[in-house]
Design a protein around this motif. Structure first.
Motif, PDB file in Angstrom:
ATOM      1  N   ARG A  33       0.950  -1.250   0.103  1.00 38.51           N
ATOM      2  CA  ARG A  33       0.023   0.042  -0.006  1.00 38.51           C
ATOM      3  C   ARG A  33       0.768   1.272  -0.062  1.00 38.51           C
ATOM      4  NH1 ARG A  33      -3.715   0.328   5.163  1.00 38.51           N
ATOM      5  NH2 ARG A  33      -4.502  -1.814   4.386  1.00 38.51           N
ATOM      6  N   GLY A  34       0.416   2.134  -0.843  1.00 40.13           N
ATOM      7  CA  GLY A  34       1.373   3.474  -0.835  1.00 40.13           C
ATOM      8  C   GLY A  34       2.460   3.269  -1.971  1.00 40.13           C
ATOM      9  N   HIS A  35       2.825   2.177  -2.302  1.00 43.86           N
ATOM     10  CA  HIS A  35       3.969   1.972  -3.228  1.00 43.86           C
ATOM     11  C   HIS A  35       3.845   1.522  -4.422  1.00 43.86           C
ATOM     12  CE1 HIS A  35       5.668   1.873   0.929  1.00 43.86           C
ATOM     13  NE2 HIS A  35       6.822   1.852   0.462  1.00 43.86           N
ATOM     14  N   PRO A  44      -2.725   6.022   9.634  1.00 42.00           N
ATOM     15  CA  PRO A  44      -1.905   5.372  10.048  1.00 42.00           C
ATOM     16  C   PRO A  44      -1.643   3.940   9.322  1.00 42.00           C
ATOM     17  CG  PRO A  44      -2.809   5.415  11.849  1.00 42.00           C
ATOM     18  CD  PRO A  44      -3.566   6.295  11.024  1.00 42.00           C
ATOM     19  N   TYR A  45      -0.328   3.492   9.077  1.00 41.22           N
ATOM     20  CA  TYR A  45      -0.326   1.861   8.771  1.00 41.22           C
ATOM     21  C   TYR A  45       0.266   1.072   9.745  1.00 41.22           C
ATOM     22  CZ  TYR A  45      -0.162   3.674   3.959  1.00 41.22           C
ATOM     23  OH  TYR A  45      -0.775   4.478   2.514  1.00 41.22           O
ATOM     24  N   MET A  49      -1.597  -4.534   9.248  1.00 37.40           N
ATOM     25  CA  MET A  49      -2.144  -4.089   8.110  1.00 37.40           C
ATOM     26  C   MET A  49      -1.588  -4.679   6.800  1.00 37.40           C
ATOM     27  SD  MET A  49      -3.422  -0.186   8.770  1.00 37.40           S
ATOM     28  CE  MET A  49      -4.169   0.132  10.161  1.00 37.40           C
ATOM     29  N   LEU A  50       0.001  -4.581   6.697  1.00 35.46           N
ATOM     30  CA  LEU A  50       0.522  -4.898   5.472  1.00 35.46           C
ATOM     31  C   LEU A  50       0.575  -6.335   5.672  1.00 35.46           C
ATOM     32  CD1 LEU A  50       3.753  -2.867   5.558  1.00 35.46           C
ATOM     33  CD2 LEU A  50       1.488  -2.262   4.736  1.00 35.46           C
ATOM     34  N   ALA A  51       0.573  -7.291   6.589  1.00 34.12           N
ATOM     35  CA  ALA A  51       0.446  -8.623   6.547  1.00 34.12           C
ATOM     36  C   ALA A  51      -0.955  -9.144   6.221  1.00 34.12           C
ATOM     37  CB  ALA A  51       0.770  -9.118   7.994  1.00 34.12           C
ATOM     38  N   ASP A  52      -1.947  -8.257   6.572  1.00 35.66           N
ATOM     39  CA  ASP A  52      -3.283  -8.743   6.143  1.00 35.66           C
ATOM     40  C   ASP A  52      -3.481  -8.402   4.644  1.00 35.66           C
ATOM     41  OD1 ASP A  52      -4.000  -9.422   8.615  1.00 35.66           O
ATOM     42  OD2 ASP A  52      -4.950  -7.790   9.401  1.00 35.66           O
ATOM     43  N   ASP A  53      -2.706  -7.348   3.824  1.00 35.40           N
ATOM     44  CA  ASP A  53      -2.905  -7.187   2.532  1.00 35.40           C
ATOM     45  C   ASP A  53      -2.113  -8.232   1.995  1.00 35.40           C
ATOM     46  OD1 ASP A  53      -3.978  -4.628   3.374  1.00 35.40           O
ATOM     47  OD2 ASP A  53      -1.811  -3.641   2.725  1.00 35.40           O
ATOM     48  N   ALA A  54      -1.128  -8.803   2.423  1.00 36.99           N
ATOM     49  CA  ALA A  54      -0.690  -9.732   1.600  1.00 36.99           C
ATOM     50  C   ALA A  54      -1.605 -11.154   1.997  1.00 36.99           C
ATOM     51  CB  ALA A  54       0.851 -10.201   2.409  1.00 36.99           C
ATOM     52  N   ALA A 165       5.887   8.005   4.653  1.00 34.53           N
ATOM     53  CA  ALA A 165       5.900   8.531   6.274  1.00 34.53           C
ATOM     54  C   ALA A 165       5.101   7.405   7.047  1.00 34.53           C
ATOM     55  CB  ALA A 165       5.323   9.755   6.590  1.00 34.53           C
ATOM     56  N   ALA A 166       3.907   7.141   6.345  1.00 34.59           N
ATOM     57  CA  ALA A 166       3.234   6.211   7.399  1.00 34.59           C
ATOM     58  C   ALA A 166       3.843   4.746   7.345  1.00 34.59           C
ATOM     59  CB  ALA A 166       1.560   6.167   6.592  1.00 34.59           C
ATOM     60  N   SER A 167       4.393   4.431   6.482  1.00 35.15           N
ATOM     61  CA  SER A 167       5.173   3.087   6.277  1.00 35.15           C
ATOM     62  C   SER A 167       6.101   3.275   7.112  1.00 35.15           C
ATOM     63  CB  SER A 167       5.621   2.620   4.858  1.00 35.15           C
ATOM     64  OG  SER A 167       4.494   2.800   3.816  1.00 35.15           O
ATOM     65  N   CYS A 168       7.038   4.603   7.339  1.00 39.82           N
ATOM     66  CA  CYS A 168       7.937   4.403   8.219  1.00 39.82           C
ATOM     67  C   CYS A 168       7.490   4.172   9.618  1.00 39.82           C
ATOM     68  CB  CYS A 168       8.711   5.680   8.046  1.00 39.82           C
ATOM     69  SG  CYS A 168       9.938   5.872   6.568  1.00 39.82           S
ATOM     70  N   GLU A 169       6.733   4.886   9.880  1.00 47.06           N
ATOM     71  CA  GLU A 169       6.053   4.663  11.156  1.00 47.06           C
ATOM     72  C   GLU A 169       5.642   3.292  11.701  1.00 47.06           C
ATOM     73  OE1 GLU A 169       3.022   7.696  10.714  1.00 47.06           O
ATOM     74  OE2 GLU A 169       4.423   9.263  11.890  1.00 47.06           O
ATOM     75  N   ALA A 170       5.023   2.579  10.438  1.00 48.15           N
ATOM     76  CA  ALA A 170       4.526   1.150  10.798  1.00 48.15           C
ATOM     77  C   ALA A 170       5.964   0.391  11.157  1.00 48.15           C
ATOM     78  CB  ALA A 170       3.999   0.774   9.477  1.00 48.15           C
TER      79      ALA A 170
END
Length: 244
Positions: A33-35, A44-45, A49-54, A165-170
């Protein structure tokens, strides 16, 4: 197999590795997401969330559990995925990643977020290239390294600043030290001996939290799969053949 890319990259980060493996495996790549071509969903991420996307992608596109390969942010996604959706993961490869960050590291991540939000992603691009690649790879015009660096730098610089930025915070908020002990599938951890962003000690720390995990190293900086695609691909083949 599913290939999950690093923070600030997109699926073409995997071009070299995918080209070497496509005759042997069905290779599925995607943009976080976002890439790349994925939507820059407002933050925020979190890594969950990224794992659920995958997981959603695997459920929709794969006929069963997959070999999941993640590098950097993708390697962090891999750790979360194997715990949250173990039925989707046949084996796990975690490359150039961490399983947690201490307070000092989180301060550094916040400084990067502040810079990106104030000045844009291009403001951190040069520093990223220095972390991602060894000096000789960045200077290798004849062998194609310099061209790969330029292409990846361009992809970084055009990423949506808020999504980056949201990815960095995640990423900065991860702590898998306890949850990794629930991972039961075969796991390979790959470190770069010249990786200053996630040194081999971080790879060893991941190994120490996953029962039976193997550690292998490559002579590369942070984006080891870009700098050493043939060696990286061979590590995957050797591991997958043993994980059947």
């Amino acid at each position: 197999m599913v290939l999950s890319h690093a923070l600030g990259c997109e699926l073409h980060m995997w071009d070299g590795v995918a080209a070497l493996l496509k005759e042997r495996y069905t290779v599925l790549r995607y943009d976080h997401r976002g890439h790349g071509q994925s939507e820059a969903v407002p933050g925020p991420y979190t890594l969950d969330m990224l794992a659920d996307d995958a997981a959603d992608l695997i459920a929709a596109q794969a006929a069963g559990p997959v070999h999941f390969v993640g590098l950097s942010m993708g390697g962090m996604t891999a750790q979360a995925l194997a715990v949250r959706h173990p039925q989707l993961v046949k084996s796990l490869v975690i490359a150039n990643a961490a399983n947690w960050y201490d307070e000092a590291a989180r301060v550094g991540w916040q400084a990067r977020v502040n810079t990106v939000l104030a000045q844009g992603v291009p403001a951190i691009a040069e520093g990223a290239m220095q972390r991602w690649f060894t000096p000789e790879f960045r200077a290798d015009a004849a062998g194609g390294g310099a061209a790969r660096v330029a292409a990846l730098r361009h992809q970084l610089e055009i990423i949506d600043a808020a999504a980056y930025a949201a990815s960095c915070e995640a990423v900065s908020g991860i702590d898998f030290r306890t949850s990794n002990r629930r991972i039961q599938c075969p796991a390979l951890v790959i470190g770069g001996t010249r990786d200053e962003a996630t040194p081999v000690a971080m790879s060893q720390a991941i190994c120490d939290t996953i029962a039976g995990a193997q550690l292998r190293t490559l002579d590369a900086a942070h984006l080891s799969a870009v700098e050493q695609p043939a060696a990286f691909a061979q590590l995957l083949v050797n591991f997958f053949e043993g994980a059947k």
